[in-house]
Design a protein around this motif. Structure first.
Motif, mmCIF file in Angstrom:
data_model
loop_
_atom_site.group_PDB
_atom_site.id
_atom_site.type_symbol
_atom_site.label_atom_id
_atom_site.label_comp_id
_atom_site.label_asym_id
_atom_site.label_seq_id
_atom_site.Cartn_x
_atom_site.Cartn_y
_atom_site.Cartn_z
ATOM 1 N N LEU A 11 -7.838 15.150 -10.664
ATOM 2 C CA LEU A 11 -8.344 14.183 -11.627
ATOM 3 C C LEU A 11 -7.866 12.814 -11.194
ATOM 4 C CD1 LEU A 11 -9.623 13.548 -14.459
ATOM 5 C CD2 LEU A 11 -7.324 13.881 -15.393
ATOM 6 N N SER A 12 -8.773 11.883 -11.102
ATOM 7 C CA SER A 12 -8.418 10.509 -10.808
ATOM 8 C C SER A 12 -7.930 9.872 -12.104
ATOM 9 C CB SER A 12 -9.641 9.767 -10.266
ATOM 10 O OG SER A 12 -9.296 8.437 -9.965
ATOM 11 N N THR A 13 -6.734 9.273 -12.066
ATOM 12 C CA THR A 13 -6.157 8.642 -13.252
ATOM 13 C C THR A 13 -5.827 7.189 -12.924
ATOM 14 O OG1 THR A 13 -3.784 8.959 -12.869
ATOM 15 C CG2 THR A 13 -5.030 10.870 -13.712
ATOM 16 N N PRO A 14 -5.523 6.383 -13.921
ATOM 17 C CA PRO A 14 -5.141 4.990 -13.668
ATOM 18 C C PRO A 14 -3.869 4.849 -12.828
ATOM 19 C CG PRO A 14 -5.753 5.270 -15.960
ATOM 20 C CD PRO A 14 -5.694 6.642 -15.356
ATOM 21 N N THR A 15 -3.090 5.926 -12.706
ATOM 22 C CA THR A 15 -1.848 5.848 -11.930
ATOM 23 C C THR A 15 -1.884 6.723 -10.684
ATOM 24 O OG1 THR A 15 -0.785 7.586 -13.225
ATOM 25 C CG2 THR A 15 -0.498 5.320 -13.994
ATOM 26 N N GLY A 16 -3.053 7.162 -10.292
ATOM 27 C CA GLY A 16 -3.186 7.961 -9.078
ATOM 28 C C GLY A 16 -3.813 9.316 -9.355
ATOM 29 N N SER A 17 -4.005 10.054 -8.294
ATOM 30 C CA SER A 17 -4.648 11.357 -8.380
ATOM 31 C C SER A 17 -3.684 12.403 -8.929
ATOM 32 C CB SER A 17 -5.142 11.772 -6.987
ATOM 33 O OG SER A 17 -5.867 12.960 -7.060
ATOM 34 N N ASP A 35 0.554 12.815 -4.899
ATOM 35 C CA ASP A 35 1.540 12.332 -3.943
ATOM 36 C C ASP A 35 2.916 12.972 -4.135
ATOM 37 O OD1 ASP A 35 1.524 10.809 -6.331
ATOM 38 O OD2 ASP A 35 2.448 9.090 -5.362
ATOM 39 N N TYR A 36 3.033 13.866 -5.101
ATOM 40 C CA TYR A 36 4.266 14.625 -5.325
ATOM 41 C C TYR A 36 3.999 16.130 -5.194
ATOM 42 C CZ TYR A 36 6.854 10.527 -6.836
ATOM 43 O OH TYR A 36 7.488 9.312 -6.881
ATOM 44 N N ASP A 37 3.011 16.504 -4.385
ATOM 45 C CA ASP A 37 2.664 17.921 -4.263
ATOM 46 C C ASP A 37 3.821 18.757 -3.720
ATOM 47 O OD1 ASP A 37 2.389 16.858 -1.707
ATOM 48 O OD2 ASP A 37 0.636 18.069 -1.228
ATOM 49 N N HIS A 38 4.701 18.149 -2.929
ATOM 50 C CA HIS A 38 5.879 18.880 -2.450
ATOM 51 C C HIS A 38 6.776 19.294 -3.626
ATOM 52 C CE1 HIS A 38 7.103 14.660 -2.711
ATOM 53 N NE2 HIS A 38 8.335 15.095 -2.894
ATOM 54 N N ARG A 39 6.897 18.442 -4.636
ATOM 55 C CA ARG A 39 7.672 18.763 -5.832
ATOM 56 C C ARG A 39 7.005 19.909 -6.583
ATOM 57 N NH1 ARG A 39 7.407 17.763 -11.240
ATOM 58 N NH2 ARG A 39 9.338 17.390 -12.347
ATOM 59 N N MET A 40 5.690 19.847 -6.706
ATOM 60 C CA MET A 40 4.934 20.884 -7.401
ATOM 61 C C MET A 40 5.150 22.242 -6.734
ATOM 62 S SD MET A 40 0.815 21.225 -7.977
ATOM 63 C CE MET A 40 0.480 21.518 -6.259
ATOM 64 N N LEU A 41 5.048 22.287 -5.428
ATOM 65 C CA LEU A 41 5.227 23.556 -4.712
ATOM 66 C C LEU A 41 6.654 24.070 -4.844
ATOM 67 C CD1 LEU A 41 3.061 22.770 -1.571
ATOM 68 C CD2 LEU A 41 2.474 24.247 -3.517
ATOM 69 N N ARG A 42 7.623 23.156 -4.842
ATOM 70 C CA ARG A 42 9.028 23.550 -5.019
ATOM 71 C C ARG A 42 9.241 24.156 -6.399
ATOM 72 N NH1 ARG A 42 12.832 20.727 -7.305
ATOM 73 N NH2 ARG A 42 11.806 18.725 -7.019
ATOM 74 N N LEU A 43 8.681 23.537 -7.431
ATOM 75 C CA LEU A 43 8.817 24.075 -8.790
ATOM 76 C C LEU A 43 8.139 25.430 -8.930
ATOM 77 C CD1 LEU A 43 8.253 20.897 -11.013
ATOM 78 C CD2 LEU A 43 10.397 22.119 -10.630
ATOM 79 N N GLY A 136 4.127 18.157 -16.623
ATOM 80 C CA GLY A 136 4.336 16.801 -17.094
ATOM 81 C C GLY A 136 3.125 16.277 -17.851
ATOM 82 N N VAL A 137 3.327 15.287 -18.664
ATOM 83 C CA VAL A 137 2.372 14.630 -19.555
ATOM 84 C C VAL A 137 2.044 15.548 -20.737
ATOM 85 C CG1 VAL A 137 0.193 13.392 -19.848
ATOM 86 C CG2 VAL A 137 1.408 13.236 -17.663
ATOM 87 N N LEU A 151 14.750 3.264 -19.256
ATOM 88 C CA LEU A 151 13.984 4.295 -18.556
ATOM 89 C C LEU A 151 14.910 5.056 -17.629
ATOM 90 C CD1 LEU A 151 10.588 2.642 -17.589
ATOM 91 C CD2 LEU A 151 11.163 4.041 -19.558
ATOM 92 N N THR A 152 14.764 6.362 -17.643
ATOM 93 C CA THR A 152 15.538 7.218 -16.749
ATOM 94 C C THR A 152 14.552 7.922 -15.828
ATOM 95 O OG1 THR A 152 15.453 8.980 -18.394
ATOM 96 C CG2 THR A 152 17.390 7.544 -18.435
ATOM 97 N N GLY A 153 15.041 8.751 -14.941
ATOM 98 C CA GLY A 153 14.206 9.388 -13.942
ATOM 99 C C GLY A 153 12.960 10.067 -14.486
ATOM 100 N N TYR A 154 11.969 10.152 -13.619
ATOM 101 C CA TYR A 154 10.716 10.841 -13.930
ATOM 102 C C TYR A 154 10.171 11.385 -12.621
ATOM 103 C CZ TYR A 154 5.944 11.668 -15.556
ATOM 104 O OH TYR A 154 4.742 12.244 -15.866
ATOM 105 N N GLY A 155 9.745 12.644 -12.635
ATOM 106 C CA GLY A 155 9.271 13.300 -11.415
ATOM 107 C C GLY A 155 8.111 12.602 -10.737
ATOM 108 N N GLY A 156 7.320 11.848 -11.476
ATOM 109 C CA GLY A 156 6.192 11.123 -10.899
ATOM 110 C C GLY A 156 6.515 9.674 -10.574
ATOM 111 N N GLY A 157 7.776 9.278 -10.758
ATOM 112 C CA GLY A 157 8.194 7.910 -10.483
ATOM 113 C C GLY A 157 8.265 7.080 -11.753
ATOM 114 N N LEU A 158 9.187 6.129 -11.763
ATOM 115 C CA LEU A 158 9.398 5.304 -12.960
ATOM 116 C C LEU A 158 8.200 4.433 -13.313
ATOM 117 C CD1 LEU A 158 13.136 4.200 -12.754
ATOM 118 C CD2 LEU A 158 12.086 5.913 -14.235
ATOM 119 N N GLU A 159 7.428 3.988 -12.325
ATOM 120 C CA GLU A 159 6.247 3.179 -12.642
ATOM 121 C C GLU A 159 5.237 3.988 -13.455
ATOM 122 O OE1 GLU A 159 5.715 -0.096 -12.476
ATOM 123 O OE2 GLU A 159 7.823 -0.085 -11.901
#
Length: 173
Positions: A11-17, A35-43, A136-137, A151-159
């Motif tokens: 899904l294309s979102t305002p903050t990336g795919s 852009d965090y697919d490595h995290r997804m596979l690890r989880l 997430g979300v 703001l503290t850590g977030y798996g998809g980045g703080l932005e």
């Protein structure tokens, strides 16, 4: 060992795919940023501990993808009724369930979340469970901020976390 099969959509979102994985019963199993697919596979590996096959979903679009599209278009509560399924430990699932009780536009701290699940001294464990959240979300780990409203850590980045909170109208530092 039985293999699990998940069906992938993007899904294309305002903050990336965004990548969504559902199962044969249309239960949402994973959401992560492309852009965090490595995290997804690890989880996935850590939680399911069995072979996983990921196939590209063909038409029709899953209810999860449709709901996420509506969420990004401004319907913030449409994701509340999505059916999810996770592995994880009993403790992690308790944290993830409590996360779903945080309404859009509101935030909580790790300490308050620990208290909400009846484990007020388990703040660090709550933080670790929050970080291991595979959905997430929908399981809104982005709504957990520091005790001082930072703001503290977030798996998809703080932005992305900042964007999601602003999208939902939540106050934060």
């Amino acid at each position: 060992m039985t293999e699990l099969t998940f069906y992938s959509e993007t899904l294309s979102t305002p903050t990336g795919s965004m990548v969504l994985l559902t199962d044969s019963q249309d239960r949402l199993r994973v959401i992560d940023w492309a852009d965090y697919d490595h995290r997804m596979l690890r989880l996935l590996t850590a939680q399911y501990r069995k072979p996983i096959r990921i196939q590209t979903r063909r038409a029709p679009t899953s209810p999860a993808r449709a709901a996420m599209s509506d969420y990004f278009d401004g319907d913030l509560t449409v994701i509340d009724s999505l059916v999810t399924e996770t592995a994880g430990t009993q403790f992690q699932r308790a944290v993830w369930k409590a996360l779903r009780d945080i309404p859009p536009g509101q935030t909580t701290s790790y300490g308050a979340l620990a208290a909400a699940i009846g484990r007020p001294s388990a703040v660090r464990a709550v933080g670790a469970a929050n970080g291991a959240n595979p959905i997430g979300v929908v399981v809104p780990c982005h709504r957990v901020i520091g005790a001082n409203a930072s703001l503290t850590g977030y798996g998809g980045g703080l932005e992305r976390k900042r964007w999601l909170l602003a999208h939902e109208g939540a106050a934060h530092s």
